[in-house]
Design a protein around this motif. Structure first.
Motif, PDB file in Angstrom:
ATOM      1  N   SER A   1       0.799  -1.258   0.177  1.00 24.45           N
ATOM      2  CA  SER A   1       0.089  -0.060   0.239  1.00 24.45           C
ATOM      3  C   SER A   1       0.825   1.199   0.029  1.00 24.45           C
ATOM      4  O   SER A   1       2.112   1.223   0.081  1.00 24.45           O
ATOM      5  N   SER A   2       0.148   2.402  -0.350  1.00 23.25           N
ATOM      6  CA  SER A   2       0.994   3.733  -0.237  1.00 23.25           C
ATOM      7  C   SER A   2       1.485   3.905   1.178  1.00 23.25           C
ATOM      8  O   SER A   2       2.689   4.363   1.099  1.00 23.25           O
TER       9      SER A   2
ATOM     10  N   TYR B   1       3.936   9.492   0.312  1.00 21.29           N
ATOM     11  CA  TYR B   1       3.219   8.296   0.858  1.00 21.29           C
ATOM     12  C   TYR B   1       2.602   8.401   2.194  1.00 21.29           C
ATOM     13  O   TYR B   1       2.052   7.619   2.673  1.00 21.29           O
TER      14      TYR B   1
ATOM     15  N   GLN C   1      -2.860  14.544  -6.172  1.00 21.46           N
ATOM     16  CA  GLN C   1      -3.540  14.201  -4.920  1.00 21.46           C
ATOM     17  C   GLN C   1      -4.029  15.125  -3.908  1.00 21.46           C
ATOM     18  O   GLN C   1      -5.204  14.867  -3.724  1.00 21.46           O
TER      19      GLN C   1
END
Length: 470
Positions: free
Chosen positions: A36-37, A235, A296
């Motif tokens: 995952s991030s 992240y 983002q």
């Protein structure tokens, strides 16, 4: 039967295995299940911390007789680069990815961390003697191992765990600031080893200007942690849009810090090669940063980010904070001469979106000047108020005035500086004292109620201060 490998071949095998082994572990963990991030963020943070601490450890090892390196090619500060990178992955990315795959409850997490640490220490104790002829151990090599575990391995594992669990955000943010400054700024400068070309006073001024250039980046990091509950790492981003602190003046304060620091260092040491760092910082911000991080932010905050983007420039800072700076209140005791002097000082300078209120009107009993501001909220996130007391409150209030005073506020709000400043203020009579409604009723000088507006007109009324609508 074949005999033992000759020293040259053995060195190639050791160096190849040292970097290939951990790298293959990372690849296998990623192929088995796409991380995952947040797992990527944990791996990056843990590896970077391990790399930052393992380099000086290995440089010091030969001086203390722990171990020595016998290698040619790809050697930096006497340390084989492949061994350094492999060791950093083994103590950073590998355990971080393992932790991301383990589902542990609150009571079992510490036990798993201890077992993982013990396994990595055991593996290291088994592999270190096999490093000859590249790594030759001294009699006291276990002392260096203990120091490495305490300063590199354990903190790296804790940072990975905290990142995965979204806890200890302030410590994580400061850790990122440390390894980013060390790996992205200090190590490149050390690698070039520039010799000062100017007189010592000019070099000293240049170094001090570099520290000044770092202030917006450090303050932005603190703001992301305190207000956004996140870190600068893409992240491990904030959960709230941050438009206060340096972000009220500049959209890219961290990239600007790196670019300005390299530019100032290039002038300080007369080393044009350092300008490459400036170009890389600008290129990253205008390219990958604008594309990835900007997208983002658009997806996470939508119109709020678009409004912020329209109000704040990416590289050229504003002199006064943008109107997107969240409205805040500075609660100041009306029955304190020194405190009302501070209030009048702020009122005369017309701070942006800062309301000045008597502390006695606060629903709680306040013991120091207090700064409060609501955090900008993201969808489905209930944001607590941003709150600071004493010197920290004054430091935050200074960011509402203009860029010059904001720099002073960011410096004053640094850990250590803030605490020393509070001790000094207390020593000169600004210690804690309760502000109560009873104090106002007793005939003390009452400060009129204030009204917060984006464009406020601050006037003195009968020697007191008040904020009125423009």
């Amino acid at each position: 039967m074949t005999g033992p490998l000759d020293p040259g071949t053995a060195a190639v095998v050791v160096r190849g295995a040292a970097v290939a082994g951990p790298l293959l572990m990372v690849v296998a963990l990623c192929v088995r299940r796409t991380p995952s991030s947040r797992a990527v963020g944990a791996a990056v943070t843990a590896t970077a911390w391990a790399a930052l601490l393992l380099l000086p450890l290995n440089v010091a090892a030969s001086s203390f007789g722990w171990w020595t390196f016998h290698a040619t090619g790809a050697v930096w500060f006497g340390v084989p680069v492949d061994l350094w990178l492999g060791w950093s992955l083994l103590w950073g990315a590998v355990p971080a990815l393992v932790l991301s795959r383990l589902r542990t409850g609150p009571g079992r997490g510490a036990g798993v961390l201890v077992l993982l640490t013990a396994a990595l220490v055991w593996l290291d104790l088994a592999l270190m003697p096999l490093g000859e002829p590249v790594v030759v151990l001294g009699d006291a090599w276990l002392a260096g191992e203990v120091l490495g575990v305490a300063t590199a391995l354990v903190p790296a594992l804790l940072l990975a765990r905290w990142t995965l669990r979204r806890t200890h955000v302030v410590l994580r943010a400061w850790a990122q600031a440390v390894w980013a400054g060390g790996l992205l700024l200090a190590l490149p400068v050390l690698a070039l080893s520039p010799e000062p070309r100017w007189p010592a006073p000019l070099t000293s001024i240049g170094v001090q200007l570099t520290l000044l250039a770092c202030l917006p980046g450090l303050a932005a990091m603190q703001e992301l942690a305190a207000v956004g509950h996140g870190t600068p790492l893409p992240y491990d981003p904030p959960s709230r849009l941050v438009t206060s602190g340096p972000y009220a003046y500049l959209r890219n304060p961290m990239q600007a810090t790196v670019a300005a620091s390299y530019a100032v260092l290039a002038l300080t040491f007369g080393e044009p090669a350092l300008l490459v760092g400036t170009l890389v910082a600008v290129g990253y911000s205008a390219g990958l940063g604008e594309w990835h991080e900007g997208e983002q932010l658009r997806q996470a905050f939508g119109p709020s980010y678009q409004a912020y983007r329209a109000a704040v420039r990416p590289w050229l800072p504003r002199w006064r904070p943008a109107p997107v700076l969240p409205a805040a209140t500075l609660w100041i005791a009306a029955d304190c001469v020194e405190c009302t002097g501070v209030a009048r000082w702020f009122a005369r300078r017309g701070p942006v979106n800062l309301q000045l209120r008597p502390a006695a009107e606060h629903p709680e009993v306040l013991y120091r000047v207090t700064y409060e501001a609501p955090a900008v909220r993201a969808p489905a996130v209930r944001a607590p108020a941003v709150r600071a007391h004493g010197v920290a409150a004054v430091a935050r209030a200074l960011t509402h005035v203009h860029l010059g005073w904001a720099l002073a506020g960011w410096a004053l709000d640094l850990p250590g500086v803030r605490h020393f400043g509070q001790l000094g203020a207390d020593a000169f009579g600004a210690g804690p004292r309760p502000s109560r409604q009873a104090a106002c009723a007793s005939g003390a000088a009452v400060l009129p109620r204030t009204v917060a507006t984006p464009a406020a007109d601050h006037r003195a009324i009968n020697g007191d201060w008040v904020t009125t609508s423009a």
